[in-house]
Design a protein around this motif. Structure first.
Motif, short mmCIF file in Angstrom:
data_model
loop_
_atom_site.label_atom_id
_atom_site.label_comp_id
_atom_site.label_asym_id
_atom_site.label_seq_id
_atom_site.Cartn_x
_atom_site.Cartn_y
_atom_site.Cartn_z
N ALA A 64 0.83 -1.21 0.00
CA ALA A 64 0.00 0.00 0.00
C ALA A 64 0.86 1.26 0.00
CB ALA A 64 -0.93 0.00 1.21
N ILE A 65 1.97 1.21 0.74
CA ILE A 65 2.88 2.36 0.73
C ILE A 65 3.45 2.57 -0.66
CG2 ILE A 65 5.08 3.24 1.63
CD1 ILE A 65 4.50 1.73 4.24
N ALA A 66 3.84 1.49 -1.31
CA ALA A 66 4.39 1.59 -2.67
C ALA A 66 3.35 2.16 -3.62
CB ALA A 66 4.85 0.22 -3.14
N GLN A 67 2.11 1.71 -3.50
CA GLN A 67 1.05 2.23 -4.37
C GLN A 67 0.79 3.70 -4.10
OE1 GLN A 67 -2.16 -0.50 -3.52
NE2 GLN A 67 -1.50 -1.98 -5.07
N GLN A 68 0.79 4.07 -2.81
CA GLN A 68 0.54 5.47 -2.46
C GLN A 68 1.66 6.37 -2.99
OE1 GLN A 68 -2.12 6.54 -1.03
NE2 GLN A 68 -1.66 8.58 -0.24
#
Length: 224
Positions: A64-68
């Motif tokens: 999720a951090i990577a996507q954000q």
């Protein structure tokens, strides 16, 4: 063969760099993902902090951090190792607990003895009011609700800082200071949880000066 007579998919395949592996996205595609250039780490920290503040530690994943941040997940592991490393660095990037309590101690030194509660409330809550430090504080408190171990380092620093600050304010014996600091921090923790983390109304929308006026006497009684 004239490329104009070929399908768009075939023309796109001819235009792709030879080094690109079949089935692998080229760097120019993938929804605008950022390459690992200067500043990417800071961008990831901002994205991680936003998620930790909104969802807490358990509700945030490395993916999720990577996507954000719109980066390859491998960069998260490269910079931070794991989610705990990302959390610690994200909070530390915005929250300097030593500076926070240096400010509290300096404010207490200038405080009139009869109004220590106002100085503590105004100085501490100003960090929650600031858009710069609020996300880190929210992340620590929200994480503490579901994953105590992840936020323990920052919580310990906050508790130690409060004890130091209270020692400058309270003309009490050393054995009394930790208990007094715990009482004050517990009251402030309840306030910030309702106002800044859970956004409970009407407290969340109350004017800051009005909040200080109403709340300070509740802290002053501990120094009476």
């Amino acid at each position: 063969m004239d490329i104009g007579n070929r399908t768009p998919r075939a023309a796109q395949a001819d235009a792709q760099p030879a080094s690109a592996a079949p089935g692998r996205r080229s760097p120019s595609r993938g929804g605008g993902r950022r390459p690992g250039q200067s500043g990417t780490r800071e961008h990831i920290l901002d994205a991680a902090l936003e998620l930790f503040a909104a969802k807490g530690y358990s509700g945030t994943t490395m993916r999720a951090i990577a996507q954000q941040a719109r980066v390859d997940p491998a960069l998260i592991h490269h910079f931070f190792g794991n989610k705990e490393g990302a959390f610690q660095d994200a909070v530390a990037s915005r929250l300097d607990t030593a500076a926070l309590f240096d400010s509290l101690t300096a404010a207490s030194a200038q405080s009139a003895p009869e109004r220590p509660g106002e100085r503590i409330a105004r100085t501490f809550l100003s960090f929650w009011e600031s858009p710069s430090t609020r996300p880190a504080l929210v992340a620590v408190y929200r994480t503490g609700l579901s994953d105590e171990a992840a936020s323990r380092t920052f919580r310990d620093q906050i508790e130690d800082g409060f004890a130091t600050c209270i020692r400058h304010l309270a003309p009490l014996g050393g054995e009394t200071v930790p208990a007094l600091a715990s009482l004050v921090s517990a009251q402030l923790a309840g306030l910030v949880m309702l106002r800044y983390v859970l956004h409970m109304e009407p407290l969340a929308s109350l004017d800051f000066e009005e909040l200080i006026e109403w709340y300070s006497p509740a802290l002053d009684v501990h120094f009476d």
